[in-house]
Design a protein around this motif. Structure first.
Motif, mmCIF file in Angstrom:
data_model
loop_
_atom_site.group_PDB
_atom_site.id
_atom_site.type_symbol
_atom_site.label_atom_id
_atom_site.label_comp_id
_atom_site.label_asym_id
_atom_site.label_seq_id
_atom_site.Cartn_x
_atom_site.Cartn_y
_atom_site.Cartn_z
ATOM 1 N N GLN A 81 1.033 -1.251 0.093
ATOM 2 C CA GLN A 81 0.175 -0.255 0.400
ATOM 3 C C GLN A 81 0.614 1.174 0.234
ATOM 4 O O GLN A 81 0.777 2.397 -0.409
ATOM 5 N N HIS A 85 0.872 4.095 -2.215
ATOM 6 C CA HIS A 85 0.937 6.146 -2.728
ATOM 7 C C HIS A 85 2.094 6.193 -2.972
ATOM 8 O O HIS A 85 1.898 7.726 -3.361
ATOM 9 N N ALA A 89 2.273 10.222 -4.194
ATOM 10 C CA ALA A 89 2.469 10.986 -3.401
ATOM 11 C C ALA A 89 2.692 12.641 -3.327
ATOM 12 O O ALA A 89 3.573 12.968 -4.753
ATOM 13 N N GLU A 93 5.048 14.283 1.205
ATOM 14 C CA GLU A 93 4.647 12.965 1.395
ATOM 15 C C GLU A 93 5.369 12.199 1.264
ATOM 16 O O GLU A 93 5.462 11.004 2.108
#
Length: 194
Positions: A81, A85, A89, A93
């Motif tokens: 995950q 992401h 991002a 992040e």
């Protein structure tokens, strides 16, 4: 039905425990394996290509992520995950996600050869195949049952100068890959289609 389910779980656990790099007795054995593994892998791929040219089996390669047995399903899912992401991002992040990923276990790449013909499907772990060539009397089953089993490098594949003995490597690779293809269902004396 319950017995079959338990047996399937047991086989999966054995497979997971055996995944990963074999254990070496000492640094010299590790260095010898390091010398051999890339040439072995290249020869395996080349011999598979030659065998596929001579057979009616269709072969495809598949990259897979291989985890050590002590990594939980929840941790695997979390890593996947976070990796997904990363693609969307923001720069801020990305740093945070990368810091999290650095603290989590990482899978190593695995490579599978998937052979298909009609209703038959056979999957071969290419690293396991390379280990069978690189090491003496290597057995994926024994390695899976005993995580502490030390492998022994096949030093006949190394010449007296410490380099790869290319002829012996070629001969052993051709023999082992040939055995796989000759043991496939319907591999013996297939009639040619007219």
């Amino acid at each position: 039905m319950q017995h079959r389910h338990e047996e399937g779980k047991r086989k999966a656990n054995v497979r997971q425990r055996g995944e990963g790099m074999p254990k070496f007795a000492n640094t010299l054995a590790w260095q010898q394996a390091e010398l051999l593994m890339q040439p072995v892998f290249i020869r395996v791929i080349d011999n598979i290509r030659k065998e596929l040219d001579e057979t009616t089996w269709k072969g495809t390669y598949q990259d897979v992520q291989v985890w050590t047995a002590d990594v939980s399903e929840a941790t695997k899912a979390q890593v996947v995950q976070l990796q997904q992401h990363l693609a969307t991002a923001t720069p801020e992040e990305v740093e945070e996600i990368q810091a999290l990923l650095d603290r989590l276990p990482k899978p190593h790449p695995g490579y599978l050869l998937c052979l298909e013909k009609g209703d038959h499907q056979v999957t071969i772990d290419l690293w396991e195949l390379c280990y069978q060539i690189c090491f003496r009397n290597y057995s994926p089953v024994l390695n899976a049952l005993d995580r502490e089993l030390l492998v022994e490098v096949d030093t006949t594949l190394i010449d007296e100068t410490g380099d790869v003995d290319w002829q012996k490597l070629d001969e052993k690779t051709k023999r082992i890959v040939g055995q796989i293809f000759s043991s496939l269902p319907g591999a013996i004396a297939e009639p040619e289609e007219v």
